[in-house]
Write a protein that holds these residues in place. Structure first.
Motif, PDB file in Angstrom:
ATOM      1  N   LEU A 112     -31.352  80.524 -21.337  1.00 27.96           N
ATOM      2  CA  LEU A 112     -30.832  78.834 -20.649  1.00 27.96           C
ATOM      3  C   LEU A 112     -30.889  78.385 -22.085  1.00 27.96           C
ATOM      4  O   LEU A 112     -30.371  77.877 -22.153  1.00 27.96           O
ATOM      5  CB  LEU A 112     -31.105  79.015 -19.435  1.00 27.96           C
ATOM      6  N   ARG A 113     -31.796  77.956 -23.089  1.00 29.45           N
ATOM      7  CA  ARG A 113     -31.582  77.326 -24.351  1.00 29.45           C
ATOM      8  C   ARG A 113     -31.015  77.407 -24.689  1.00 29.45           C
ATOM      9  O   ARG A 113     -29.909  76.989 -25.587  1.00 29.45           O
ATOM     10  CB  ARG A 113     -32.848  77.533 -24.900  1.00 29.45           C
ATOM     11  N   PRO A 168     -25.141  77.995 -15.943  1.00 30.76           N
ATOM     12  CA  PRO A 168     -23.490  77.866 -17.045  1.00 30.76           C
ATOM     13  C   PRO A 168     -23.098  79.573 -16.342  1.00 30.76           C
ATOM     14  O   PRO A 168     -23.714  80.315 -16.199  1.00 30.76           O
ATOM     15  CB  PRO A 168     -24.907  78.915 -18.203  1.00 30.76           C
ATOM     16  N   ARG A 189     -27.111  77.138 -23.801  1.00 34.26           N
ATOM     17  CA  ARG A 189     -27.204  75.496 -23.704  1.00 34.26           C
ATOM     18  C   ARG A 189     -27.121  74.983 -25.109  1.00 34.26           C
ATOM     19  O   ARG A 189     -26.192  73.795 -25.733  1.00 34.26           O
ATOM     20  CB  ARG A 189     -28.374  74.933 -22.886  1.00 34.26           C
ATOM     21  N   GLN A 216     -19.157  78.610 -21.260  1.00 37.69           N
ATOM     22  CA  GLN A 216     -20.338  77.994 -22.205  1.00 37.69           C
ATOM     23  C   GLN A 216     -20.383  79.617 -22.647  1.00 37.69           C
ATOM     24  O   GLN A 216     -20.297  79.289 -24.127  1.00 37.69           O
ATOM     25  CB  GLN A 216     -21.611  77.964 -21.501  1.00 37.69           C
ATOM     26  N   GLU A 249     -28.760  75.541 -27.828  1.00 34.49           N
ATOM     27  CA  GLU A 249     -29.575  75.003 -28.484  1.00 34.49           C
ATOM     28  C   GLU A 249     -30.341  75.409 -30.235  1.00 34.49           C
ATOM     29  O   GLU A 249     -29.415  77.063 -29.268  1.00 34.49           O
ATOM     30  CB  GLU A 249     -31.399  74.981 -27.548  1.00 34.49           C
TER      31      GLU A 249
END
Length: 366
Positions: A13-14, A255, A17, A276, A19
């Motif tokens: 999930l990071r 996402p 996003r 995404q 990251e």
């Protein structure tokens, strides 16, 4: 909504996003399936769709690779099938041994009666596919936060192909007949399917899915111009309307991943399609894909699953080339295969794949 344990591994999930992360997250399509001996034990004498319709069995199958490859996989994907939506629409779908999915009564033409019935039917996605949502909730509870859980659906174009072909195909004669002989009817059906996909995915999120993927498995059967007419608009419909539906239901946004197998020519458009993450098959060069993406999306993929039939040296070489092509993988990449794990792959060779991604991904300085 059910209460779930806090997420312990949020690497995926990071990454989605955008990251920068300590190593690339990894999961693989069809990671729960026939290549695992424990799959056959749990499946027993149940047919494929009976397993899908049993929350307990579906949950058990989902967790098998997470347990076997403990600490090596960064996501689970619910055990189900893209063809549950045609089933919810009232079509009969069987899974035949050695042949795959089969529709005894496929759509023949817009005038065969079944077409109008499908279009006019008010499909109760919540009721018809309740077993999927129960499986998702049960799986989230059993996962206890170990890794995030994927939900998914088939893309409208791919589902239309199955509905008119009656199963898999090599020539896609009926699919091409529909889009080139009955284009307006095809677009109507695609829109109906897209609407159901949005509802279905939203209810998966309500049940506990933390990320969703849309599989356009037959995208390669469309020319670039046909893809822009018969696939891309409906992929965009889902990416636009799902967040709105989640807001309407007062659910958190999740996402979204799109995987249009074989649509290498559409990567630029897919990067602007509202998702995404864009999944890549093995026909795309990672470094070239990164240049096209230009950081607009996270990329996912893309080693040829057939490499896993090879020697460890060959597997390692392909993994190294992939990691390097994606710039080391510490930002903008979810490691995966370019399609699902194939039958006959040795589980230990897949374990080697996971471990090499960990090793090389951690060691990269890029």
């Amino acid at each position: 909504m059910a209460d779930f344990a806090p997420l312990q591994n949020d690497l995926l999930l990071r990454t989605v996003r955008g990251e920068r992360v300590e190593r690339p997250p990894i999961w693989v399509m069809r990671q729960a399936g026939r290549y695992l001996p424990e799959y056959h034990e749990a499946k027993g004498s149940h047919d494929f769709f009976a397993c899908c319709r049993s929350p307990e069995i579906a949950s058990t199958l989902t967790l098998q690779p997470i347990d076997r490859y403990d600490g090596l996989i960064d996501a689970a994907i619910i055990f189900s099938d893209i063809l549950v939506i045609p089933q919810a629409m009232g079509m009969t779908v069987e899974m035949l041994d050695g042949k795959g999915p089969h529709f005894p009564n496929p759509l023949k033409s817009p005038t065969d009666g079944q077409y109008e019935e499908l279009l006019s039917r008010d499909v109760d996605v919540e009721k018809e596919l309740e077993y999927v949502y129960k499986a998702i909730t049960m799986t989230r509870q059993k996962l206890k936060g170990r890794v995030p859980l994927f939900g998914f659906c088939g893309a409208p174009w791919t589902l239309l192909c199955y509905m008119v072909e009656g199963g898999g195909s090599k020539m896609f004669v009926q699919s091409k007949t529909w889009v080139y002989k009955y284009p307006d009817a095809s677009l109507e059906l695609l829109e109906k399917i897209a609407m159901l996909c949005v509802q279905y995915l939203a209810l998966q999120v309500k049940a506990g899915a933390q990320i969703v993927q849309v599989f356009d498995s037959w995208a390669a059967e469309l020319s670039p111009s046909a893809f822009k007419k018969f696939s891309l608009p409906f992929l965009r419909y889902i990416s636009k309307n799902l967040p709105e539906k989640l807001s309407e239901m007062r659910l958190e946004q999740v996402p979204m991943v799109v995987f249009a197998k074989g649509a290498w020519y559409a990567l630029d458009e897919l990067c602007e399609s509202g998702y995404q993450v864009v999944g890549l098959d093995w026909l795309q060069d990672p470094a070239e894909a990164m240049k096209i993406a230009r950081g607009r999306v996270v990329l996912q993929g893309n080693m040829d699953p057939g490499v896993l039939y090879g020697r460890r040296e060959a597997i390692a070489a392909e993994i190294q080339a992939m990691v390097q092509g994606f710039g080391g993988g510490k930002q903008g990449w979810v490691a995966n295969l370019g399609h699902g794990v194939q039958p006959g792959v040795k589980p230990d060779d897949l374990r080697f794949f996971f471990r090499e991604i960990h090793r090389l991904g951690r060691g990269s300085q890029s």
